[in-house]
Design a protein around this motif. Structure first.
Motif, PDB file in Angstrom:
ATOM      1  N   HIS A 126       0.722  -1.144   0.110  1.00 27.75           N
ATOM      2  CA  HIS A 126      -0.196  -0.076  -0.027  1.00 27.75           C
ATOM      3  C   HIS A 126       0.817   1.460   0.106  1.00 27.75           C
ATOM      4  O   HIS A 126       0.281   2.389   0.341  1.00 27.75           O
ATOM      5  CB  HIS A 126      -1.019   0.001   1.162  1.00 27.75           C
TER       6      HIS A 126
ATOM      7  N   VAL B 259      -6.207   0.372   5.433  1.00 23.16           N
ATOM      8  CA  VAL B 259      -4.836   0.393   4.705  1.00 23.16           C
ATOM      9  C   VAL B 259      -4.112  -0.721   5.060  1.00 23.16           C
ATOM     10  O   VAL B 259      -3.764  -1.513   4.123  1.00 23.16           O
ATOM     11  CB  VAL B 259      -4.216   1.792   4.916  1.00 23.16           C
TER      12      VAL B 259
ATOM     13  N   GLU C 175      -5.874   7.473  -2.417  1.00 28.61           N
ATOM     14  CA  GLU C 175      -6.877   6.604  -3.080  1.00 28.61           C
ATOM     15  C   GLU C 175      -7.764   6.162  -2.163  1.00 28.61           C
ATOM     16  O   GLU C 175      -7.764   4.888  -1.815  1.00 28.61           O
ATOM     17  CB  GLU C 175      -5.942   5.545  -3.621  1.00 28.61           C
TER      18      GLU C 175
ATOM     19  N   ALA D 158     -10.963   5.533  -2.527  1.00 31.11           N
ATOM     20  CA  ALA D 158     -11.844   4.429  -2.942  1.00 31.11           C
ATOM     21  C   ALA D 158     -11.186   2.995  -3.220  1.00 31.11           C
ATOM     22  O   ALA D 158     -12.045   2.069  -2.940  1.00 31.11           O
ATOM     23  CB  ALA D 158     -12.304   4.802  -4.555  1.00 31.11           C
ATOM     24  N   GLU D 159      -9.927   3.116  -3.119  1.00 30.52           N
ATOM     25  CA  GLU D 159      -9.273   1.868  -2.949  1.00 30.52           C
ATOM     26  C   GLU D 159      -9.469   1.057  -1.650  1.00 30.52           C
ATOM     27  O   GLU D 159      -9.388  -0.088  -1.525  1.00 30.52           O
ATOM     28  CB  GLU D 159      -7.795   1.799  -3.298  1.00 30.52           C
ATOM     29  N   TYR D 160      -9.379   1.829  -0.518  1.00 33.01           N
ATOM     30  CA  TYR D 160      -9.409   1.356   0.684  1.00 33.01           C
ATOM     31  C   TYR D 160     -10.787   1.482   1.404  1.00 33.01           C
ATOM     32  O   TYR D 160     -10.877   0.648   2.274  1.00 33.01           O
ATOM     33  CB  TYR D 160      -8.386   2.118   1.527  1.00 33.01           C
TER      34      TYR D 160
END
Length: 72
Positions: free
Chosen positions: A8, A31, A65, A67-69
Motif C-alpha cells: 500500500h 490500509v 486513493e 476508493a481503493e481502501y
C-alpha cells in the motif's frame, strides 16, 4: 519487500508496531488492516463514513486513493 509490506505504498518502518496491535482496538485501519482505537487514532471522512487509521502514514495513503481502501 519486507515482511510487513502490504503493497500500500509505504513500509512499516516509519511507525511502531505497538500502535498497530492495540489490544483494545475497536476499529480496523483500512490500509494495513490492523486493529486501532478509534478514540485515539487519526481519522478521515469519506462518503459519509468515518475511517480510522493506525497512524498518519496510513491516513495519507488513504487520502491519495480513498476508493481503493473504503469498504462499501
Amino acid at each position: 519487500m519486507n515482511d510487513h509490506d502490504h503493497g500500500h505504498g509505504h513500509g512499516h518502518d516509519d511507525h511502531g508496531h505497538d500502535d498497530h496491535h492495540a489490544a483494545d482496538g475497536d476499529a480496523i485501519c483500512p490500509v494495513c488492516e490492523m486493529k486501532v482505537n478509534s478514540a485515539t487514532s487519526p481519522s478521515r471522512e469519506y462518503e459519509g463514513k468515518t475511517y480510522y487509521f493506525c497512524n498518519e502514514s496510513c491516513a495519507r495513503a488513504f487520502d491519495q486513493e480513498p476508493a481503493e481502501y473504503a469498504v462499501a
